[in-house]
Design a protein around this motif. Structure first.
Motif, mmCIF file in Angstrom:
data_model
loop_
_atom_site.group_PDB
_atom_site.id
_atom_site.type_symbol
_atom_site.label_atom_id
_atom_site.label_comp_id
_atom_site.label_asym_id
_atom_site.label_seq_id
_atom_site.Cartn_x
_atom_site.Cartn_y
_atom_site.Cartn_z
ATOM 1 N N VAL A 96 -0.367 -7.874 -0.564
ATOM 2 C CA VAL A 96 -0.584 -6.445 -0.334
ATOM 3 C C VAL A 96 0.412 -5.975 0.717
ATOM 4 O O VAL A 96 0.931 -6.771 1.506
ATOM 5 C CB VAL A 96 -2.027 -6.131 0.131
ATOM 6 N N ASP A 97 0.646 -4.686 0.724
ATOM 7 C CA ASP A 97 1.534 -4.118 1.736
ATOM 8 C C ASP A 97 0.952 -4.385 3.126
ATOM 9 O O ASP A 97 -0.266 -4.342 3.319
ATOM 10 C CB ASP A 97 1.697 -2.617 1.527
ATOM 11 N N SER A 98 1.836 -4.644 4.065
ATOM 12 C CA SER A 98 1.384 -5.036 5.401
ATOM 13 C C SER A 98 0.572 -3.939 6.089
ATOM 14 O O SER A 98 -0.380 -4.241 6.805
ATOM 15 C CB SER A 98 2.558 -5.451 6.278
ATOM 16 N N ASP A 99 0.893 -2.670 5.851
ATOM 17 C CA ASP A 99 0.128 -1.609 6.502
ATOM 18 C C ASP A 99 -1.300 -1.538 5.970
ATOM 19 O O ASP A 99 -2.241 -1.257 6.720
ATOM 20 C CB ASP A 99 0.833 -0.259 6.365
ATOM 21 N N ILE A 100 -1.478 -1.829 4.698
ATOM 22 C CA ILE A 100 -2.825 -1.829 4.120
ATOM 23 C C ILE A 100 -3.639 -2.964 4.728
ATOM 24 O O ILE A 100 -4.768 -2.769 5.188
ATOM 25 C CB ILE A 100 -2.759 -1.956 2.584
ATOM 26 N N TYR A 101 -3.069 -4.171 4.757
ATOM 27 C CA TYR A 101 -3.793 -5.301 5.326
ATOM 28 C C TYR A 101 -4.066 -5.073 6.812
ATOM 29 O O TYR A 101 -5.157 -5.357 7.297
ATOM 30 C CB TYR A 101 -3.029 -6.615 5.130
ATOM 31 N N GLU A 102 -3.098 -4.536 7.523
ATOM 32 C CA GLU A 102 -3.271 -4.269 8.954
ATOM 33 C C GLU A 102 -4.421 -3.308 9.188
ATOM 34 O O GLU A 102 -5.199 -3.470 10.132
ATOM 35 C CB GLU A 102 -1.992 -3.663 9.530
#
Length: 75
Positions: free
Chosen positions: A35-41
């Motif tokens: 997943v995109d890092s901003d979503i996981y973050e």
């Protein structure tokens, strides 16, 4: 403590129970998803484990169900 728990009112499981018992496989399978890092973050910053994994799974389930409903509506 475990030894303080009264188990006297729990019946023992007999041979009939074990003759009919079936082993179930795991209900959850551990996999990796990119997943995109901003979503996981965002998920990581808002929820601790194991709630984080449960919520991500819930979001994906809702998406899956809505997608299946759209496909069914198209016939």
């Amino acid at each position: 403590m475990d030894e303080d728990i009264d188990l006297s009112d729990i019946p023992e499981l007999g041979e009939e129970f074990f003759a009919k018992a079936r082993r179930l496989g795991p209900l959850v399978e551990k996999n990796s998803v990119v997943v995109d890092s901003d979503i996981y973050e965002w998920f990581r910053s808002t929820l601790p484990e194991p709630e984080r994994s449960k919520r991500i799974s819930q979001v994906l389930r809702i998406y899956m169900q809505r997608y299946q409903a759209r496909l069914a509506a198209l016939g």
